[in-house]
Design a protein around this motif. Sequence first.
Motif, PDB file in Angstrom:
ATOM      1  N   GLU A   1       0.825  -1.209   0.000  1.00 13.67           N
ATOM      2  CA  GLU A   1       0.000   0.000   0.000  1.00 13.67           C
ATOM      3  C   GLU A   1       0.859   1.260   0.000  1.00 13.67           C
ATOM      4  N   LEU A   2       1.950   1.228   0.734  1.00 16.08           N
ATOM      5  CA  LEU A   2       2.821   2.394   0.857  1.00 16.08           C
ATOM      6  C   LEU A   2       3.895   2.447  -0.226  1.00 16.08           C
ATOM      7  N   ASP A   3       4.006   1.376  -1.045  1.00 14.33           N
ATOM      8  CA  ASP A   3       5.048   1.252  -2.063  1.00 14.33           C
ATOM      9  C   ASP A   3       6.436   1.373  -1.434  1.00 14.33           C
ATOM     10  N   LYS A   4       6.676   0.526  -0.442  1.00 12.48           N
ATOM     11  CA  LYS A   4       7.947   0.525   0.276  1.00 12.48           C
ATOM     12  C   LYS A   4       8.640  -0.822   0.127  1.00 12.48           C
ATOM     13  N   PRO A   5       9.978  -0.844   0.220  1.00 13.31           N
ATOM     14  CA  PRO A   5      10.702  -2.115   0.146  1.00 13.31           C
ATOM     15  C   PRO A   5      10.415  -3.002   1.340  1.00 13.31           C
ATOM     16  N   CYS A   6      10.534  -4.307   1.124  1.00 13.62           N
ATOM     17  CA  CYS A   6      10.308  -5.300   2.169  1.00 13.62           C
ATOM     18  C   CYS A   6      11.641  -5.789   2.724  1.00 13.62           C
ATOM     19  N   PHE A   7      11.815  -5.688   4.025  1.00 10.13           N
ATOM     20  CA  PHE A   7      12.990  -6.230   4.700  1.00 10.13           C
ATOM     21  C   PHE A   7      12.579  -7.481   5.461  1.00 10.13           C
ATOM     22  N   GLY A   8      13.461  -8.458   5.513  1.00 13.49           N
ATOM     23  CA  GLY A   8      13.224  -9.670   6.272  1.00 13.49           C
ATOM     24  C   GLY A   8      14.407  -9.989   7.166  1.00 13.49           C
ATOM     25  N   GLY A   9      14.120 -10.415   8.390  1.00 10.59           N
ATOM     26  CA  GLY A   9      15.185 -10.760   9.319  1.00 10.59           C
ATOM     27  C   GLY A   9      14.708 -11.741  10.359  1.00 10.59           C
TER      28      GLY A   9
END
Length: 210
Positions: free
Chosen positions: A158-166
């Motif tokens: 929705e925000l058009d932001k990158p996805c980080f995973g940890g």
Amino acid sequence: MIFDMHCHTKEGSPDALVSLDATVKKLKSKGYNGMLVSDHNSYNGYKSMKKEYKDFVVLRGIEYDSVDGGHLLIILPSRMKYDIFEYRGMEVQDVINIVHALGGIVGPAHPYDYSKLGICNTKWNENIELLKQFDFIETFNGCLTKKSHILSKNLAKELDKPCFGGSDSHSIVKVGLGQTEIPFDIKNEDDLIACVKTGNYRSFKATGEY
């Protein structure tokens, strides 16, 4: 490159049981290329690094406790002075403003974690104008549920932001349960910040294990 973008160390987080060296060793054995040290309001884990690791990148970050917006992951430029974020309790808007003024990036850790102070359990839950100011969203966290990951991915979309995973690892068994796949050469914090700020993040992929 494959990074674990949320790692705690016993050198920097009082609730962590795993050392920086042990974390690096396990991540390398699992095929990771790097990690983000994100101790609670502390850079001591990163500072404990005696030398650079061969064929493995250790990035300096922090998990900051804001007073009104939950936990925030912060990455500043490589040679930037950073001790201000070792003093927890600033308001989330002030944190965002300071990080951006310093040329860094910031995003909410585990936004839909209702036991660990995710931002979507605060008054900012539906404040789109504030949420748009974040540079990334942590959409996979090795300590959370599938539902929280779905909600986080929907927020990032929705925000058009990158996805980080940890992994959000505090013990050796949790190390490497989350990851961010980045199809670019990341050698330091500046490289990661540039990827996010130039829009190359759209090819980031956040995944992990339960």
